[in-house]
Design a protein around this motif. Sequence first.
Motif, PDB file in Angstrom:
ATOM      1  N   LEU A 284       0.653  -1.213   0.014  1.00 51.58           N
ATOM      2  CA  LEU A 284       0.086  -0.049   0.012  1.00 51.58           C
ATOM      3  C   LEU A 284       1.096   1.171  -0.090  1.00 51.58           C
ATOM      4  O   LEU A 284       0.601   2.293  -0.693  1.00 51.58           O
ATOM      5  N   LEU A 285       1.871   1.327   0.598  1.00 48.41           N
ATOM      6  CA  LEU A 285       2.651   2.485   0.840  1.00 48.41           C
ATOM      7  C   LEU A 285       3.278   2.777  -0.569  1.00 48.41           C
ATOM      8  O   LEU A 285       3.515   3.691  -1.134  1.00 48.41           O
ATOM      9  N   GLN A 286       3.829   1.692  -1.181  1.00 49.05           N
ATOM     10  CA  GLN A 286       4.361   1.929  -2.640  1.00 49.05           C
ATOM     11  C   GLN A 286       3.184   2.328  -3.593  1.00 49.05           C
ATOM     12  O   GLN A 286       3.497   3.384  -4.453  1.00 49.05           O
ATOM     13  N   ALA A 323      -4.097   8.199   3.816  1.00 48.31           N
ATOM     14  CA  ALA A 323      -3.701   6.848   3.397  1.00 48.31           C
ATOM     15  C   ALA A 323      -2.177   6.479   3.832  1.00 48.31           C
ATOM     16  O   ALA A 323      -1.918   5.592   4.312  1.00 48.31           O
ATOM     17  N   TRP A 324      -1.372   7.484   3.265  1.00 43.80           N
ATOM     18  CA  TRP A 324       0.132   7.231   3.707  1.00 43.80           C
ATOM     19  C   TRP A 324       0.399   7.029   5.126  1.00 43.80           C
ATOM     20  O   TRP A 324       1.089   6.261   5.466  1.00 43.80           O
ATOM     21  N   ASN A 325      -0.400   8.146   5.905  1.00 44.62           N
ATOM     22  CA  ASN A 325      -0.057   8.026   7.220  1.00 44.62           C
ATOM     23  C   ASN A 325      -0.717   6.856   8.032  1.00 44.62           C
ATOM     24  O   ASN A 325       0.172   6.518   8.964  1.00 44.62           O
ATOM     25  N   ILE A 343      15.613  -1.489  10.336  1.00 44.35           N
ATOM     26  CA  ILE A 343      15.408  -0.996   9.198  1.00 44.35           C
ATOM     27  C   ILE A 343      15.584   0.550   9.313  1.00 44.35           C
ATOM     28  O   ILE A 343      16.120   1.153   8.226  1.00 44.35           O
ATOM     29  N   LEU A 344      15.130   1.240  10.176  1.00 40.03           N
ATOM     30  CA  LEU A 344      14.937   2.776  10.453  1.00 40.03           C
ATOM     31  C   LEU A 344      16.484   3.199  10.834  1.00 40.03           C
ATOM     32  O   LEU A 344      16.352   4.407  10.344  1.00 40.03           O
ATOM     33  N   GLU A 345      17.478   2.650  10.841  1.00 38.97           N
ATOM     34  CA  GLU A 345      18.540   3.200  10.958  1.00 38.97           C
ATOM     35  C   GLU A 345      19.127   3.436   9.537  1.00 38.97           C
ATOM     36  O   GLU A 345      19.937   4.594   9.284  1.00 38.97           O
ATOM     37  N   GLU A 346      18.543   2.858   8.509  1.00 40.17           N
ATOM     38  CA  GLU A 346      19.004   3.209   7.002  1.00 40.17           C
ATOM     39  C   GLU A 346      17.726   3.831   6.386  1.00 40.17           C
ATOM     40  O   GLU A 346      18.279   4.631   5.464  1.00 40.17           O
ATOM     41  N   MET A 347      16.555   3.682   6.634  1.00 38.30           N
ATOM     42  CA  MET A 347      15.490   4.219   6.074  1.00 38.30           C
ATOM     43  C   MET A 347      14.295   4.292   6.940  1.00 38.30           C
ATOM     44  O   MET A 347      13.757   3.386   7.439  1.00 38.30           O
ATOM     45  N   VAL A 387      11.985   8.968  -0.123  1.00 40.86           N
ATOM     46  CA  VAL A 387      12.811   8.153   0.663  1.00 40.86           C
ATOM     47  C   VAL A 387      12.247   6.930   0.571  1.00 40.86           C
ATOM     48  O   VAL A 387      13.359   5.683   0.533  1.00 40.86           O
ATOM     49  N   PHE A 388      11.110   6.489   0.564  1.00 39.07           N
ATOM     50  CA  PHE A 388      10.421   5.421   0.231  1.00 39.07           C
ATOM     51  C   PHE A 388      10.990   4.548  -0.778  1.00 39.07           C
ATOM     52  O   PHE A 388      11.425   3.283  -1.028  1.00 39.07           O
TER      53      PHE A 388
END
Length: 466
Positions: A284-286, A323-325, A343-347, A387-388
Amino acid sequence: MTQSNLETLYESLRLRKRPEDIAVLIKEVLQGDLSAKEMQLLNKAASGALRNQVWQYTSMLEAFADVSGAQVQVSRAMQLFKTDGANDMSAYDDPLVVEAFLAKVSAVIHKNPGYSDYKTDRLNREERMAAGLDISRRRYNKLFRCLRHLDKKLHTMLRGHRKSLFQRIGKHGFAEDITREDFMKDVNSACFIAYYTARCNLRSEFTVSGQQRAFDEIADMLLQRCLYEPVDASWWDIMPAKRQPRQQDTANWPAIAMVYPDQQVLRKLSPEQQGFLLGKWTTLLQQVATFLEELWQTNVFDRQSMVVRSGNDSTTWNNTANAWNKARDGWMSLIYALGMEFILEEMCFGKVMRLIAGDVAEWHHMEGHKGDPNLSVWNQLPLPWEVFSGKTTCNRERVAAACKAAGLDPERSGWIAPRVHHPVPFLPTPELVHGVTVSNPYLATILKQHKYFSGKDASPLSPEKN
């Protein structure tokens, strides 16, 4: 009666029913299995159900707006091509059915669906002869033009369905993906899902004091029924730490997680179930990221203030931002539940800010508000969809620094950690006209008809007497 009410509750997942009307159905479903405290809480909402009101009427639509179908264009194509289609013309509300029909009739004149340029995509006389089309140029152009209109309508429908989908997901997550069979597996789970979905579907109010939170005291009570064993009539008053978990955990946690991916719910899922849900939120994020980027490039937004400018499609932007949030919150909750927060350390992509009306922004200013600190974070970070998609980089450290600079707690504000949901008191559903609260639903209907609060030229309620 219980089964009938459960069916109604399930159908409500795709509608926009008032929480009060859902609460009265839940009372009937759980009748005889409610403690005095639970009944008292449910009555806060159920007493405001339409069936319990004098006028039994609301001016607000109880369904999300439909996307208009292609019946007119398909009917015209049937006449010109002398062909049949679906017996039920309502089937052409579905883009897939329209797409199949378009492919069928396009083949008659050897046209490729989606290629409708008059200069480059029409066949000339020699090409028509080679294809065995023994029709006049005028007849061919008429058929080509008909298909061009149908092509354009299909494109409009696909875009409309995407916008509608993002609007609904931005409100209630994956509620509509819950099957009837899964919904019916457990009564307590069904009641929580239906009520919480109705709360999520509340419309935004014209206010500077913040919107109502979906997770209220009634939603909390219904969730606790899934978690704990009701020992006696006063079990609700027992401290949560002393309540007894249900001996047989019959709650449908995968279904609940589709609308409420909170940590205490996700811990009830198997790693496979968590992974499946993570895949849904990531997909969905994509999809939303692609549409957000398209909207960003085709509109001129004031990123610093996010105040609506003339020409901005604020409705589409705000629905897509929601929808994104919503997807981001679900994704964030899942990676923590799976122990994958590394994962958050890179993205670490941020939230998307909604557009705000100029009069609301001015109201904030008059009230002495210094602005939303989340807006400051938004302006310090790269665009989230970039970023995504990997076009730029941003990590947890950078987001945390932006939050601290704006005076926000990075974790409690939901920027780098899952949101913590605290139940809020139940508040009645207001009767709204373009976000403005109106006390009487009949007055609200009249105000809508005369375009009051719509930003358009309102017509007087009664003509002036000369």
